[in-house]
Design an enzyme around this catalytic site. Structure first.
Site, PDB file in Angstrom:
ATOM      1  N   ARG A   1      -6.807  14.527  23.746  1.00 38.49           N
ATOM      2  CA  ARG A   1      -6.279  13.462  24.391  1.00 38.49           C
ATOM      3  C   ARG A   1      -6.576  13.104  25.942  1.00 38.49           C
ATOM      4  NH1 ARG A   1      -1.135  14.563  28.111  1.00 38.49           N
ATOM      5  NH2 ARG A   1      -0.899  12.242  28.935  1.00 38.49           N
TER       6      ARG A   1
ATOM      7  N   HIS B   1      -2.534   7.334  33.350  1.00 36.58           N
ATOM      8  CA  HIS B   1      -2.337   8.774  33.973  1.00 36.58           C
ATOM      9  C   HIS B   1      -2.521   8.856  35.106  1.00 36.58           C
ATOM     10  CE1 HIS B   1      -2.426  13.202  32.819  1.00 36.58           C
ATOM     11  NE2 HIS B   1      -2.305  13.426  34.157  1.00 36.58           N
TER      12      HIS B   1
ATOM     13  N   GLU C   1       3.945  11.595  32.255  1.00 37.58           N
ATOM     14  CA  GLU C   1       4.891  11.874  33.052  1.00 37.58           C
ATOM     15  C   GLU C   1       5.460  11.099  34.064  1.00 37.58           C
ATOM     16  OE1 GLU C   1       2.836  15.269  34.827  1.00 37.58           O
ATOM     17  OE2 GLU C   1       2.913  16.671  32.962  1.00 37.58           O
TER      18      GLU C   1
ATOM     19  N   ASN D   1       5.107  17.146  27.570  1.00 37.52           N
ATOM     20  CA  ASN D   1       4.512  17.952  28.417  1.00 37.52           C
ATOM     21  C   ASN D   1       5.258  19.162  28.928  1.00 37.52           C
ATOM     22  OD1 ASN D   1       2.427  15.827  28.142  1.00 37.52           O
ATOM     23  ND2 ASN D   1       2.142  15.466  30.443  1.00 37.52           N
TER      24      ASN D   1
ATOM     25  N   TYR E   1       5.487  22.931  31.152  1.00 42.33           N
ATOM     26  CA  TYR E   1       4.812  23.915  31.957  1.00 42.33           C
ATOM     27  C   TYR E   1       5.932  25.217  32.013  1.00 42.33           C
ATOM     28  CZ  TYR E   1       0.788  21.125  32.273  1.00 42.33           C
ATOM     29  OH  TYR E   1      -0.296  20.568  31.739  1.00 42.33           O
TER      30      TYR E   1
ATOM     31  N   GLU F   1       0.960  18.164  26.609  1.00 38.25           N
ATOM     32  CA  GLU F   1       0.244  19.362  27.745  1.00 38.25           C
ATOM     33  C   GLU F   1       1.091  20.428  27.558  1.00 38.25           C
ATOM     34  OE1 GLU F   1      -0.208  17.892  31.811  1.00 38.25           O
ATOM     35  OE2 GLU F   1      -0.894  15.914  31.209  1.00 38.25           O
TER      36      GLU F   1
END
Ligand code: IFM
Length: 452
Positions: free
Chosen positions: A77, A121, A166, A293, A295, A357
């Site tokens: 990606r 992005h 995002e 995504n 985290y 991600e």
């Protein structure tokens, strides 16, 4: 030891972004982006770092694709730098910019790797920022034109696309908190920027599908389960509001044609967003898959001082069990990716999902033997992938996983201080070194699973 196995055909990938790795900021007719301008403004980025050279991927992409093969990846990606393709953000395409991405796509396909392209992005052409940027409704139309150019140039070979990376992050950090480009901080333009981005997504989706209805189109949403900082009604309510805001502000209008008013204890900011008749219908689109995504989880406290939301991340303050922190200070909590996947699966009728991600920042560098022994990153991936496998077993339709990131790169306001790569980059020499975590993930990809 239980075997953690993934479905046949599961995609193993890594993710990157144009400004974070390409460098060549002025080459071959590329225009200035808001990140070029921001980094060249003194005091904005740690250590005065810039993405001018970054990982020099623009020149070294064949070497990087060869490394992807060594990692046994089947998916990659990456994002397009809009000002490489339209230097001023409008008008005809810069042939040399298209040519770079076209060569990269061919190199990937020759290596048996699926290219997955993110249109945006975060590197908006500076010329569009000068015309008002995302708070300006016209930017939506400019973006849809860019999307069409990209699809016409690459759509014969790139079948999976992500419209935004995002949207929550680049609108809030760039337009309200101000520590990312373009460094804006005022309330009303911030809320307007979120609406233009939603509009842009709807327009781009339709433009792309009208070029080729068979393209698979998603967006990479950053999602994080929200938990109360303290065991109080006020914090529990704040965590709920924050959930609707952080996880719902873009997903809800995209998939349901509504903004989540539950995020606001008082009046929602709809009056300053520039919403026009028909907008919510134009925004609602049947994405082919949802990019997640992820985290870490977020603790939230009641914050009466915070305009609009009356909530803020903070804590925990009630003695909850917490995980260790990465070098970025983000908590390692493997269950949280499971929670985010299951939230989307429950709330939106089990859509197709790609993890676009997931990763962690640790500063480990080469030891005396030249090896990078980043065992903490390996542990992070073991935990996260165990959770992804559990979500699949519980009914989530996850068909791919992209580690952030292929290699250490430019981490926005942090400059080169935070390292997320499976490959270590010496930024003085551009020497790449596969880390222990990269070798481990290569084995996982080869075996489509691991011993957990
Ligand atoms: O580096 C970023 C990326 O650009 C977007 N997602 C989070 C990563 C780590 O902060």
């Amino acid at each position: 030891m239980a075997k953690i196995q993934f479905p046949d055909g599961f995609h193993w990938g890594t993710a990157t972004a144009s400004y974070q790795i390409e460098g060549a900021w002025q080459e071959d007719g590329k225009g200035e982006s808001i990140w070029d301008r921001f980094c060249h403004t003194s005091g904005k980025i740690k250590n005065g770092d810039t993405g001018d050279v970054a990982c020099d991927h623009y020149h070294r992409y064949p070497e990087d694709v060869a490394l992807m093969r060594e990692l046994n990846l089947s998916s990659y990606r990456f994002s397009l730098a809009w000002p490489r393709i339209q230097p001023q953000g409008r008008g005809s395409a810069n042939a040399k910019g298209i040519d770079f991405y076209s060569r990269l796509v061919d190199e990937l396909l020759d290596a048996g790797i699926r290219p997955m392209v993110t249109l945006y992005h975060w590197d908006l052409p500076q010329a569009l920022q000068d015309a008002g940027g995302w708070p300006n409704r016209d930017t939506a139309g400019r973006f849809a034109d860019f999307a069409e150019i990209a699809v016409r140039a690459l759509g014969d070979r790139v079948r999976q696309w992500l419209i935004f990376n995002e949207p929550k992050v680049f609108t809030v950090i760039g337009h309200r908190i101000g520590i990312h480009a373009p460094g804006m901080t005022e309330r009303d333009p911030y809320w307007r920027s979120t609406h233009t981005v939603n509009l842009a997504q709807g327009q781009a989706f339709r433009a792309m599908k009208s070029c080729d209805a068979e393209l698979e189109i998603g967006t990479a949403f950053n999602l994080s389960p929200c938990e109360a900082a303290a065991d109080t009604d006020a914090d529990r309510a704040a965590a709920q509001r924050w959930h609707h805001y952080v996880n719902g502000w873009f997903l809800e209008p995209t998939l349901r044609g509504r903004y989540p008013e539950e995020a606001f204890p008082d009046a929602p900011p709809f009056d300053v967003m520039g919403i026009e008749e028909g907008d919510l219908d134009a925004i609602r689109i049947p994405l082919d898959f949802i990019g997640i995504n992820h985290y870490t989880r977020t603790f939230v406290r009641h914050a009466p001082e915070m305009e609009d939301l009356r909530a803020l991340p903070g804590g925990p303050t009630a003695g909850q069990k917490v995980g260790p922190k990465t070098d970025f200070g983000w908590e390692v909590w493997p269950d949280s990716i499971y929670e985010s996947i299951m939230q989307v699966t429950r709330d939106y009728d089990a859509p197709l999902i790609e993890i676009t991600e997931n990763g962690c920042s640790y500063g480990d560098g080469p030891n005396d033997q030249g090896a990078v022994d980043d065992g903490r990153r390996e542990e992070f991936y073991k935990g996260a992938l165990t959770s992804v496998a559990r979500a699949i077993a519980d009914g989530a339709k996850v068909r791919g996983y992209h580690a952030w990131s292929l290699m250490d790169n430019f981490e926005w306001a942090e400059g080169y201080d935070q390292r997320f790569g499976l490959i270590h980059v010496d930024f003085a020499t551009q020497q790449r070194t596969l880390k222990r975590s990269g070798r481990w993930l290569a084995e996982v990809a080869a075996n489509n699973g691991f011993d957990g």
